[in-house]
Design a protein around this motif. Structure first.
Motif, PDB file in Angstrom:
ATOM      1  N   GLU A  82       0.842  -1.205   0.000  1.00 50.70           N
ATOM      2  CA  GLU A  82       0.000   0.000   0.000  1.00 50.70           C
ATOM      3  C   GLU A  82       0.867   1.242   0.000  1.00 50.70           C
ATOM      4  N   LEU A  83       0.741   2.048  -1.056  1.00 55.43           N
ATOM      5  CA  LEU A  83       1.439   3.334  -1.125  1.00 55.43           C
ATOM      6  C   LEU A  83       0.472   4.500  -1.296  1.00 55.43           C
ATOM      7  N   LEU A  84      -0.582   4.295  -2.060  1.00 51.91           N
ATOM      8  CA  LEU A  84      -1.568   5.346  -2.302  1.00 51.91           C
ATOM      9  C   LEU A  84      -2.530   5.400  -1.117  1.00 51.91           C
ATOM     10  N   LYS A  85      -2.584   6.538  -0.463  1.00 52.12           N
ATOM     11  CA  LYS A  85      -3.389   6.690   0.761  1.00 52.12           C
ATOM     12  C   LYS A  85      -4.787   7.205   0.444  1.00 52.12           C
ATOM     13  N   ASP A  86      -5.731   6.908   1.330  1.00 54.62           N
ATOM     14  CA  ASP A  86      -7.107   7.379   1.182  1.00 54.62           C
ATOM     15  C   ASP A  86      -7.174   8.904   1.120  1.00 54.62           C
ATOM     16  N   GLU A  87      -6.250   9.581   1.771  1.00 56.41           N
ATOM     17  CA  GLU A  87      -6.225  11.037   1.768  1.00 56.41           C
ATOM     18  C   GLU A  87      -6.061  11.592   0.356  1.00 56.41           C
ATOM     19  N   ALA A  88      -5.402  10.836  -0.512  1.00 53.54           N
ATOM     20  CA  ALA A  88      -5.220  11.292  -1.897  1.00 53.54           C
ATOM     21  C   ALA A  88      -6.571  11.388  -2.609  1.00 53.54           C
ATOM     22  N   ASP A  93     -11.375  14.898  -4.267  1.00 47.52           N
ATOM     23  CA  ASP A  93     -12.752  15.325  -3.996  1.00 47.52           C
ATOM     24  C   ASP A  93     -12.805  16.830  -3.724  1.00 47.52           C
ATOM     25  N   ALA A  94     -11.869  17.328  -2.932  1.00 46.33           N
ATOM     26  CA  ALA A  94     -11.833  18.757  -2.620  1.00 46.33           C
ATOM     27  C   ALA A  94     -11.549  19.586  -3.872  1.00 46.33           C
ATOM     28  N   ALA A  95     -10.620  19.126  -4.700  1.00 43.19           N
ATOM     29  CA  ALA A  95     -10.306  19.847  -5.941  1.00 43.19           C
ATOM     30  C   ALA A  95     -11.503  19.837  -6.888  1.00 43.19           C
ATOM     31  N   LEU A  96     -12.184  18.717  -6.967  1.00 45.60           N
ATOM     32  CA  LEU A  96     -13.391  18.628  -7.803  1.00 45.60           C
ATOM     33  C   LEU A  96     -14.427  19.653  -7.353  1.00 45.60           C
ATOM     34  N   ALA A  97     -14.694  19.702  -6.085  1.00 53.47           N
ATOM     35  CA  ALA A  97     -15.680  20.647  -5.566  1.00 53.47           C
ATOM     36  C   ALA A  97     -15.255  22.088  -5.839  1.00 53.47           C
TER      37      ALA A  97
END
Length: 191
Positions: A82-88, A93-97
Motif C-alpha cells: 500500500e502506497l496510495l493513501k485514502d487522503e489522496a 474530492d476537494a479539488a473537484l468541488a
C-alpha cells in the motif's frame, strides 16, 4: 534516497515477462503489468499537459497527481503493498468541488476539444478511465484495495472539470456537441 536504478537494459524481459517489486516475474500481458502500464501512460500524458500554459494552482495540483500516480504505480508493482493513501482521494474530492463550483451547469454533452490544454486534459481523462478499467480487471484476478480504483475514478472526473476550466482561460468556452448535426448527417448518408 539511494540510487535505485543502476542498469536500464537488463534483457530479462526478452522472454515476455516482467519483474515485479517483490522479485516475482509475470507475463507482460497479465493484468498487473497492464494496470501498471496504463497508470504510467496516464502520468506521461499529464507530463505533456504540464508543458502547456496553466494557472499555477492547476499546475501544482497536477504535479501532486503525478506523484500520487507514481505511488499508485509502485503499489501495483508490489502485490499486497500500500502506497496510495485514502487522503489522496479526499484531495481529489476537494479539488473537484473547488473547480466545479465556478463552472456553469452543462446543458449538453461537450466535445473533447477547445484549447490545446483542454484537449490534452481530455486525453488524460480517457487514459485515466482506461487505467481504472485495468485496475478493475486486476481486482477480478487478485485481491486489490479500493483506493486505487477510487483515485482513478475521481481523477478522470477532475480532468473533465479541468478541461472545462482550461477552455475558459482567456475567455474561451466548452465545445458543445450539436446533436442536430448528427440527425442531418444521417439523412445524407442514406442511398
Amino acid at each position: 534516497m539511494g540510487n535505485r536504478l543502476t542498469q536500464i537494459a537488463t534483457r530479462t524481459g526478452d522472454d515476455g515477462t516482467t519483474g515485479l517489486g517483490d522479485n516475482t516475474r509475470v507475463s507482460k500481458d497479465s493484468p498487473r503489468p497492464h494496470a501498471m502500464g496504463d497508470v504510467d501512460e496516464l502520468n506521461s500524458h499529464l507530463g505533456l499537459l504540464l508543458c502547456e500554459p496553466l494557472p499555477q494552482d492547476v499546475r501544482e495540483l497536477l504535479i501532486d497527481v503525478q506523484h500520487q500516480l507514481f505511488n499508485l504505480g509502485g503499489e501495483l508493482s508490489i502485490p499486497g503493498f500500500e502506497l496510495l493513501k485514502d487522503e489522496a482521494v479526499l484531495q481529489l474530492d476537494a479539488a473537484l468541488a473547488h473547480y466545479n463550483a465556478a463552472l456553469p451547469r452543462l446543458q449538453e454533452f461537450i466535445l473533447p476539444a477547445g484549447t490545446r490544454a483542454a484537449a490534452q486534459a481530455h486525453v488524460c481523462r480517457t487514459v485515466a478511465r482506461r487505467a481504472e478499467r485495468s485496475v478493475v480487471a486486476l481486482g477480478k484476478q487478485e485481491a486489490a484495495r479500493e483506493t486505487p480504483r477510487h483515485y482513478l475514478n475521481r481523477l478522470s472526473d477532475l480532468l473533465f472539470v479541468l478541461s472545462r476550466v482550461l477552455n475558459r482561460m482567456d475567455g474561451g468556452d466548452d465545445v458543445y456537441w450539436k446533436s442536430e448535426r448528427l440527425a442531418r448527417g444521417a439523412d445524407k448518408d442514406v442511398d
